[in-house]
Scaffold this motif. Structure first.
Motif, PDB file in Angstrom:
ATOM      1  N   UNK A  62      11.596  10.818   2.701  1.00  0.00           N
ATOM      2  CA  UNK A  62      11.927  11.102   1.303  1.00  0.00           C
ATOM      3  C   UNK A  62      11.188  10.198   0.324  1.00  0.00           C
ATOM      4  N   UNK A  63      10.203   9.449   0.817  1.00  0.00           N
ATOM      5  CA  UNK A  63       9.545   8.437  -0.009  1.00  0.00           C
ATOM      6  C   UNK A  63       8.915   9.019  -1.273  1.00  0.00           C
ATOM      7  N   UNK A  64       8.145  10.088  -1.131  1.00  0.00           N
ATOM      8  CA  UNK A  64       7.397  10.631  -2.276  1.00  0.00           C
ATOM      9  C   UNK A  64       8.306  11.167  -3.380  1.00  0.00           C
ATOM     10  N   UNK A  65       9.293  12.039  -3.093  1.00  0.00           N
ATOM     11  CA  UNK A  65      10.125  12.533  -4.197  1.00  0.00           C
ATOM     12  C   UNK A  65      10.925  11.435  -4.890  1.00  0.00           C
ATOM     13  N   UNK A  66      11.440  10.466  -4.114  1.00  0.00           N
ATOM     14  CA  UNK A  66      12.177   9.371  -4.734  1.00  0.00           C
ATOM     15  C   UNK A  66      11.252   8.533  -5.608  1.00  0.00           C
ATOM     16  N   UNK A  67      10.054   8.272  -5.123  1.00  0.00           N
ATOM     17  CA  UNK A  67       9.102   7.466  -5.874  1.00  0.00           C
ATOM     18  C   UNK A  67       8.695   8.158  -7.170  1.00  0.00           C
ATOM     19  N   UNK A  68       8.461   9.457  -7.110  1.00  0.00           N
ATOM     20  CA  UNK A  68       8.092  10.202  -8.314  1.00  0.00           C
ATOM     21  C   UNK A  68       9.214  10.186  -9.348  1.00  0.00           C
ATOM     22  N   UNK A  69      10.444  10.338  -8.884  1.00  0.00           N
ATOM     23  CA  UNK A  69      11.587  10.291  -9.802  1.00  0.00           C
ATOM     24  C   UNK A  69      11.701   8.905 -10.443  1.00  0.00           C
ATOM     25  N   UNK A  70      11.493   7.860  -9.646  1.00  0.00           N
ATOM     26  CA  UNK A  70      11.568   6.490 -10.141  1.00  0.00           C
ATOM     27  C   UNK A  70      10.492   6.240 -11.193  1.00  0.00           C
ATOM     28  N   UNK A  71       9.256   6.638 -10.898  1.00  0.00           N
ATOM     29  CA  UNK A  71       8.162   6.407 -11.833  1.00  0.00           C
ATOM     30  C   UNK A  71       8.324   7.224 -13.104  1.00  0.00           C
ATOM     31  N   UNK A  72       8.829   8.437 -12.964  1.00  0.00           N
ATOM     32  CA  UNK A  72       9.078   9.256 -14.154  1.00  0.00           C
ATOM     33  C   UNK A  72      10.100   8.582 -15.060  1.00  0.00           C
ATOM     34  N   UNK A  73      11.139   7.987 -14.471  1.00  0.00           N
ATOM     35  CA  UNK A  73      12.144   7.275 -15.255  1.00  0.00           C
ATOM     36  C   UNK A  73      11.539   6.054 -15.940  1.00  0.00           C
ATOM     37  N   UNK A  96       0.846  -1.194   0.000  1.00  0.00           N
ATOM     38  CA  UNK A  96       0.000   0.000   0.000  1.00  0.00           C
ATOM     39  C   UNK A  96       0.883   1.245   0.000  1.00  0.00           C
ATOM     40  N   UNK A  97       0.328   2.332  -0.538  1.00  0.00           N
ATOM     41  CA  UNK A  97       1.064   3.589  -0.566  1.00  0.00           C
ATOM     42  C   UNK A  97       0.135   4.771  -0.666  1.00  0.00           C
ATOM     43  N   UNK A  98       0.663   5.955  -0.369  1.00  0.00           N
ATOM     44  CA  UNK A  98      -0.130   7.180  -0.410  1.00  0.00           C
ATOM     45  C   UNK A  98      -0.409   7.645  -1.834  1.00  0.00           C
ATOM     46  N   UNK A  99       0.297   7.057  -2.798  1.00  0.00           N
ATOM     47  CA  UNK A  99       0.098   7.401  -4.211  1.00  0.00           C
ATOM     48  C   UNK A  99       0.485   6.198  -5.049  1.00  0.00           C
ATOM     49  N   UNK A 100       0.151   6.247  -6.333  1.00  0.00           N
ATOM     50  CA  UNK A 100       0.554   5.171  -7.239  1.00  0.00           C
ATOM     51  C   UNK A 100       2.070   5.071  -7.290  1.00  0.00           C
ATOM     52  N   UNK A 101       2.734   6.220  -7.373  1.00  0.00           N
ATOM     53  CA  UNK A 101       4.193   6.227  -7.463  1.00  0.00           C
ATOM     54  C   UNK A 101       4.822   5.568  -6.231  1.00  0.00           C
ATOM     55  N   UNK A 102       4.338   5.909  -5.063  1.00  0.00           N
ATOM     56  CA  UNK A 102       4.904   5.351  -3.827  1.00  0.00           C
ATOM     57  C   UNK A 102       4.678   3.848  -3.760  1.00  0.00           C
ATOM     58  N   UNK A 103       3.467   3.396  -4.045  1.00  0.00           N
ATOM     59  CA  UNK A 103       3.188   1.962  -3.963  1.00  0.00           C
ATOM     60  C   UNK A 103       4.032   1.181  -4.967  1.00  0.00           C
ATOM     61  N   UNK A 104       4.161   1.701  -6.184  1.00  0.00           N
ATOM     62  CA  UNK A 104       4.955   1.017  -7.197  1.00  0.00           C
ATOM     63  C   UNK A 104       6.423   0.968  -6.801  1.00  0.00           C
ATOM     64  N   UNK A 105       6.937   2.066  -6.257  1.00  0.00           N
ATOM     65  CA  UNK A 105       8.331   2.119  -5.808  1.00  0.00           C
ATOM     66  C   UNK A 105       8.569   1.114  -4.685  1.00  0.00           C
ATOM     67  N   UNK A 106       7.635   1.040  -3.754  1.00  0.00           N
ATOM     68  CA  UNK A 106       7.758   0.086  -2.654  1.00  0.00           C
ATOM     69  C   UNK A 106       7.768  -1.353  -3.187  1.00  0.00           C
ATOM     70  N   UNK A 107       6.858  -1.640  -4.105  1.00  0.00           N
ATOM     71  CA  UNK A 107       6.790  -2.996  -4.658  1.00  0.00           C
ATOM     72  C   UNK A 107       8.071  -3.350  -5.395  1.00  0.00           C
ATOM     73  N   UNK A 108       8.588  -2.405  -6.166  1.00  0.00           N
ATOM     74  CA  UNK A 108       9.825  -2.653  -6.916  1.00  0.00           C
ATOM     75  C   UNK A 108      10.964  -3.022  -5.978  1.00  0.00           C
ATOM     76  N   UNK A 109      11.196  -2.213  -4.952  1.00  0.00           N
ATOM     77  CA  UNK A 109      12.333  -2.474  -4.062  1.00  0.00           C
ATOM     78  C   UNK A 109      12.088  -3.676  -3.155  1.00  0.00           C
ATOM     79  N   UNK A 110      10.839  -3.949  -2.828  1.00  0.00           N
ATOM     80  CA  UNK A 110      10.578  -5.142  -2.017  1.00  0.00           C
ATOM     81  C   UNK A 110      10.850  -6.406  -2.823  1.00  0.00           C
ATOM     82  N   UNK A 111      10.430  -6.422  -4.070  1.00  0.00           N
ATOM     83  CA  UNK A 111      10.709  -7.584  -4.916  1.00  0.00           C
ATOM     84  C   UNK A 111      12.211  -7.764  -5.116  1.00  0.00           C
TER      85      UNK A 111
END
Length: 209
Positions: free
Chosen positions: A193-204, A144-159
């Protein structure tokens, strides 16, 4: 209401306009309010039960809910912790693992397909208290995450953390976990720093795909 991918479409063909808007209250998670394409207007029952419960019970912490059976996390969900009935706990033996220090909940009880509101709520409650990842025994993982970007970033690094763990276990040598203090110091900055890192990751990801 929540947006959910309709039953029957592969992820690679889903467009934003395909998402279905459905209710999150008990009895409404299968009722399509808007969206979708012709022929794809149904919600898979377990998706309705799990996602609806997370949105109902977890609030803004679960503005995005991702449930998947990705290879490495799912493989770990099939392992036992020692000789007991509990499922394998992700050891803090790698920096990616430490990003999730004290953020992982574990469901040791597999009750077959989670297609009831009661089962969805049981799973959602395991994520209370600030947990962000639910490892589901014999099943998969939910993030779960506060945004799509955060949840996707969390899933990526957890996997990735699970993949490293499986590779280390395959060496048939003892794992070398870090101290709780070291794991805590890895995890703490991520909370800020979760949100800015997640947004940068998703943008990439959007740029390269």
């Amino acid at each position: 209401s929540m947006l959910v991918v309709p039953h029957g479409l592969m992820w690679c063909e889903v467009r934003a306009s395909d998402l279905l808007s459905v209710g999150v209250e008990v009895g409404e998670t299968h009722m399509v309010r808007s969206g979708g394409r012709a022929g794809f207007q149904t919600v898979e029952p377990s998706a309705a039960a799990i996602h609806g419960a997370c949105h109902r019970l977890l609030g803004d912490a679960a503005r995005c809910v991702l449930h998947t059976h990705v290879l490495s996390a799912t493989a770990l969900s099939c392992l036992a912790e020692g000789d007991g009935d509990k499922m394998f706990r992700l050891p803090m033996c790698h920096q990616n693992s430490a990003l999730f220090y004290q953020k992982i909940a574990y469901d040791d009880t597999y009750n077959a397909v989670a297609n009831s509101d009661a089962e969805g709520e049981r799973l959602a409650r395991l994520l209370s208290g600030g947990k962000r990842v639910l490892m589901m025994a014999n099943h998969g993982v939910l993030v779960v995450g506060e945004s799509v970007a955060v949840a996707l970033d969390e899933l990526y690094y957890f996997e990735r953390a699970c993949a490293v763990t499986l590779a280390a276990l395959s060496a048939n040598r003892p794992l070398r976990p870090m101290s709780d203090d070291a794991a805590r110091r890895v995890a703490a900055p991520r909370d800020d720093e979760r949100e800015p890192y997640a947004l940068a990751h998703c943008s990439a990801l959007l740029r390269v795909h």
